[in-house]
Write an enzyme that holds these catalytic residues in place. Structure first.
Site, PDB file in Angstrom:
ATOM      1  N   CYS A   1      26.291  36.234  14.448  1.00 41.26           N
ATOM      2  CA  CYS A   1      24.872  36.009  14.691  1.00 41.26           C
ATOM      3  C   CYS A   1      24.030  36.652  13.586  1.00 41.26           C
ATOM      4  O   CYS A   1      24.099  37.861  13.373  1.00 41.26           O
ATOM      5  CB  CYS A   1      24.470  36.569  16.044  1.00 41.26           C
ATOM      6  SG  CYS A   1      22.728  36.270  16.435  1.00 41.26           S
TER       7      CYS A   1
ATOM      8  N   LYS B   1      34.271  35.657  16.344  1.00 36.08           N
ATOM      9  CA  LYS B   1      33.552  34.765  15.427  1.00 36.08           C
ATOM     10  C   LYS B   1      32.969  35.613  14.312  1.00 36.08           C
ATOM     11  O   LYS B   1      32.355  36.647  14.575  1.00 36.08           O
ATOM     12  CB  LYS B   1      32.393  34.073  16.131  1.00 36.08           C
ATOM     13  CG  LYS B   1      32.778  32.995  17.071  1.00 36.08           C
ATOM     14  CD  LYS B   1      31.508  32.344  17.596  1.00 36.08           C
ATOM     15  CE  LYS B   1      31.738  31.872  19.008  1.00 36.08           C
ATOM     16  NZ  LYS B   1      30.523  31.446  19.660  1.00 36.08           N
TER      17      LYS B   1
ATOM     18  N   HIS C   1      32.484  31.049  10.322  1.00 38.58           N
ATOM     19  CA  HIS C   1      31.323  30.254   9.921  1.00 38.58           C
ATOM     20  C   HIS C   1      31.259  30.362   8.399  1.00 38.58           C
ATOM     21  O   HIS C   1      31.207  31.464   7.867  1.00 38.58           O
ATOM     22  CB  HIS C   1      30.060  30.830  10.564  1.00 38.58           C
ATOM     23  CG  HIS C   1      28.825  30.056  10.255  1.00 38.58           C
ATOM     24  ND1 HIS C   1      28.089  29.435  11.233  1.00 38.58           N
ATOM     25  CD2 HIS C   1      28.204  29.792   9.090  1.00 38.58           C
ATOM     26  CE1 HIS C   1      27.058  28.823  10.660  1.00 38.58           C
ATOM     27  NE2 HIS C   1      27.105  29.037   9.373  1.00 38.58           N
TER      28      HIS C   1
END
Length: 132
Positions: free
Chosen positions: A34, A74, A104
């Protein structure tokens, strides 16, 4: 059922999971990707990527304290474009015992504005295969 967590304290994540309304989760997904300032300014999200050693400690603690619940993580390529440390973070996460890593293909600084770096993701996958 899964729980996506964005904390940096092992006890907090385990407590959250144990109080998930009595529902058994299938896995816990630690979100270290994030890029939102409100999250990163508190030392959460992608800011955890700045220290592979700290990330290793967090993931290892989760793996050891979550009994039989798989831990996934992640990540992004790194926080800033001049400090890409994706390979180090993947290694730290895998050595800590996570079941899976999702990458990502941009840094937190890039947000969603640039093309993903699939070559670096491929390199991380290849290095992971070689470690097995």
């Amino acid at each position: 059922n899964n729980v996506q967590e964005g904390a940096d304290a092992i006890k907090e994540i385990i407590k959250n999971n144990n109080s998930a309304g009595g529902n058994r989760v299938d896995f816990i997904d630690l979100n270290c990707g994030c890029p939102i300032y409100e999250v990163t300014r508190r030392g959460l999200g992608s800011s955890l990527l700045r220290s592979p050693a700290k990330l290793h400690k967090l993931v290892k603690g989760l793996v050891e304290n979550a009994s039989d619940i798989p831990i996934t993580v992640k990540i992004r390529l790194g926080c800033e474009t001049d400090t890409i440390n994706c390979l180090e973070n993947v290694k730290a996460i895998r050595e800590a015992g996570a079941m899976a890593v999702t990458i990502h293909g941009r840094t937190a600084q890039q947000g969603y504005s640039r093309n993903a770096d699939y070559d670096l993701i491929k390199m991380a996958v290849e290095e992971s295969k070689n470690e097995q």
